[in-house]
Design a protein around this motif. Structure first.
Motif, PDB file in Angstrom:
ATOM      1  N   VAL A 101      47.901  99.714 109.906  1.00  0.00           N
ATOM      2  CA  VAL A 101      47.749  98.254 109.851  1.00  0.00           C
ATOM      3  C   VAL A 101      47.473  97.848 108.411  1.00  0.00           C
ATOM      4  CG1 VAL A 101      46.170  96.365 110.430  1.00  0.00           C
ATOM      5  CG2 VAL A 101      46.971  97.892 112.225  1.00  0.00           C
ATOM      6  N   LYS A 102      48.160  96.821 107.946  1.00  0.00           N
ATOM      7  CA  LYS A 102      47.950  96.294 106.600  1.00  0.00           C
ATOM      8  C   LYS A 102      47.778  94.781 106.675  1.00  0.00           C
ATOM      9  CE  LYS A 102      47.888  96.597 102.043  1.00  0.00           C
ATOM     10  NZ  LYS A 102      46.825  97.352 101.334  1.00  0.00           N
ATOM     11  N   PHE A 103      46.677  94.270 106.089  1.00  0.00           N
ATOM     12  CA  PHE A 103      46.382  92.837 106.111  1.00  0.00           C
ATOM     13  C   PHE A 103      46.943  92.132 104.875  1.00  0.00           C
ATOM     14  CE2 PHE A 103      42.210  92.735 108.804  1.00  0.00           C
ATOM     15  CZ  PHE A 103      42.951  93.083 109.916  1.00  0.00           C
ATOM     16  N   GLU A 104      47.373  90.901 105.098  1.00  0.00           N
ATOM     17  CA  GLU A 104      47.664  89.976 104.002  1.00  0.00           C
ATOM     18  C   GLU A 104      47.021  88.649 104.383  1.00  0.00           C
ATOM     19  OE1 GLU A 104      51.562  87.782 102.392  1.00  0.00           O
ATOM     20  OE2 GLU A 104      51.642  89.968 102.149  1.00  0.00           O
ATOM     21  N   ARG A 105      45.959  88.279 103.672  1.00  0.00           N
ATOM     22  CA  ARG A 105      45.188  87.084 104.008  1.00  0.00           C
ATOM     23  C   ARG A 105      45.744  85.872 103.273  1.00  0.00           C
ATOM     24  NH1 ARG A 105      41.772  91.471 103.673  1.00  0.00           N
ATOM     25  NH2 ARG A 105      40.256  91.723 105.390  1.00  0.00           N
ATOM     26  N   SER A 106      45.849  84.765 103.985  1.00  0.00           N
ATOM     27  CA  SER A 106      46.316  83.512 103.393  1.00  0.00           C
ATOM     28  C   SER A 106      45.278  82.438 103.711  1.00  0.00           C
ATOM     29  CB  SER A 106      47.695  83.132 103.955  1.00  0.00           C
ATOM     30  OG  SER A 106      48.155  81.937 103.374  1.00  0.00           O
ATOM     31  N   LEU A 107      44.479  82.086 102.695  1.00  0.00           N
ATOM     32  CA  LEU A 107      43.421  81.102 102.899  1.00  0.00           C
ATOM     33  C   LEU A 107      44.022  79.747 103.241  1.00  0.00           C
ATOM     34  CD1 LEU A 107      41.055  82.032  99.909  1.00  0.00           C
ATOM     35  CD2 LEU A 107      40.790  82.655 102.305  1.00  0.00           C
ATOM     36  N   PRO A 108      43.355  78.969 104.117  1.00  0.00           N
ATOM     37  CA  PRO A 108      41.994  79.220 104.597  1.00  0.00           C
ATOM     38  C   PRO A 108      41.890  79.918 105.949  1.00  0.00           C
ATOM     39  CG  PRO A 108      42.631  76.993 105.148  1.00  0.00           C
ATOM     40  CD  PRO A 108      43.808  77.591 104.429  1.00  0.00           C
ATOM     41  N   LYS A 127      50.817  93.574 109.038  1.00  0.00           N
ATOM     42  CA  LYS A 127      52.013  94.411 109.056  1.00  0.00           C
ATOM     43  C   LYS A 127      51.641  95.764 109.643  1.00  0.00           C
ATOM     44  CE  LYS A 127      55.789  96.246 106.249  1.00  0.00           C
ATOM     45  NZ  LYS A 127      56.378  96.365 104.897  1.00  0.00           N
ATOM     46  N   VAL A 128      52.378  96.206 110.654  1.00  0.00           N
ATOM     47  CA  VAL A 128      52.099  97.487 111.290  1.00  0.00           C
ATOM     48  C   VAL A 128      53.263  98.436 111.079  1.00  0.00           C
ATOM     49  CG1 VAL A 128      50.706  96.315 113.047  1.00  0.00           C
ATOM     50  CG2 VAL A 128      53.090  96.899 113.552  1.00  0.00           C
TER      51      VAL A 128
END
Length: 265
Positions: free
Chosen positions: A102-109, A115-116
């Motif tokens: 699992v890979k996170f990409e955070r987009s505020l807010p 992505k898996v």
């Protein structure tokens, strides 16, 4: 005159010291206020601010985005900043076991993009009358009534398999996982493919290799040297021959193996 001068100089120096003290105090007060404001900001950012409202999941060729998103709905409302990839992977794998990373990409807010990647069936364990496939890190992926083709079959006692969990080796005397790993890696280094691996009581090992030889390795002592010797033996055997190879007595003094030609399953 001299006394007046000394008094004026004393007062001037005292005033300068007092000004410096006031400036230092002012700096300290400002620093404390800034630290408090930063602390409040941090607390707010990990508690009140940035709750997850939108989740997008992609990357799997086995599961649909809808299946993945349904499991990840549990993340909604949690803080975007402190959401954990490790915890999310565990949550996904328990319900969708073929998820590998699992890979996170955070987009505020408030948006979390995930992505898996998919796990691959690496080996298969026979438990009772079922065959359980596992990934290369030992995560149990699936079960079958028959052993899947083109996957290493591993037969050993005291193994527990439950889909969506890590395989469990319950033998307290033998490190079955290390035995399995060492043999498979050593065979691979010597360019020998393995079809099945059977670990018997007290660590006796038998394997079927190259689809045409059943090899009795005996115990694990000198296993790397035994496998190197096996590679040499196979080069000297007719390429169409099948049969049994015995390396159970091989050691540093007795560097001999035997081959008996026969039909094998």
């Amino acid at each position: 005159m001299k006394d007046n001068y000394q008094n004026d100089d004393f007062l001037r120096k005292r005033n300068e010291r007092q000004k410096k003290i006031k400036k230092r105090r002012a700096k300290i007060v400002v620093s404390v206020i800034l630290i408090l404001l930063i602390g409040v900001g941090i607390v707010l950012s990990v508690t009140v601010l940035f709750p997850i409202k939108n989740i997008e999941v992609k990357g799997s060729k086995i599961y649909s985005s809808a299946q993945l998103k349904l499991v990840c709905e549990e993340l909604k409302g949690k803080n975007l900043i402190i959401a954990s990839e490790e915890d999310t992977l565990g949550m996904l794998r328990s319900k969708l076991p073929y998820v590998s990373t699992v890979k996170f990409e955070r987009s505020l807010p408030d948006t979390l993009n995930i992505k898996v990647t998919d796990a691959k069936e690496y080996a298969c364990y026979q438990v009772a009358q079922r065959y359980y496939t596992v990934s290369n890190d030992g995560w149990v992926l699936n079960s079958y009534a028959e052993p899947p083709k083109d996957i290493i079959l591993i037969i050993c006692d005291k193994v527990k398999c439950k889909i969506g969990t890590k395989i469990e080796f319950t033998d307290k005397e033998l490190d079955l996982e290390s035995i399995k790993t060492q043999i498979i890696e050593s065979l691979s280094k010597n360019n020998i493919s393995v079809n099945y691996l059977q670990i018997k009581g007290e660590g006796f090992v038998e394997a079927k290799v190259e689809g045409r030889f059943i090899v009795d390795f005996g115990q694990m002592a000198d296993i790397d040297s035994k496998i190197k010797h096996l590679s040499t033996m196979m080069e000297e055997i007719d390429k169409n021959a099948t049969g049994r190879i015995n390396l159970s007595m091989w050691n540093g003094q007795n560097k001999q193996g035997s081959f008996v030609q026969s039909d094998i399953k």
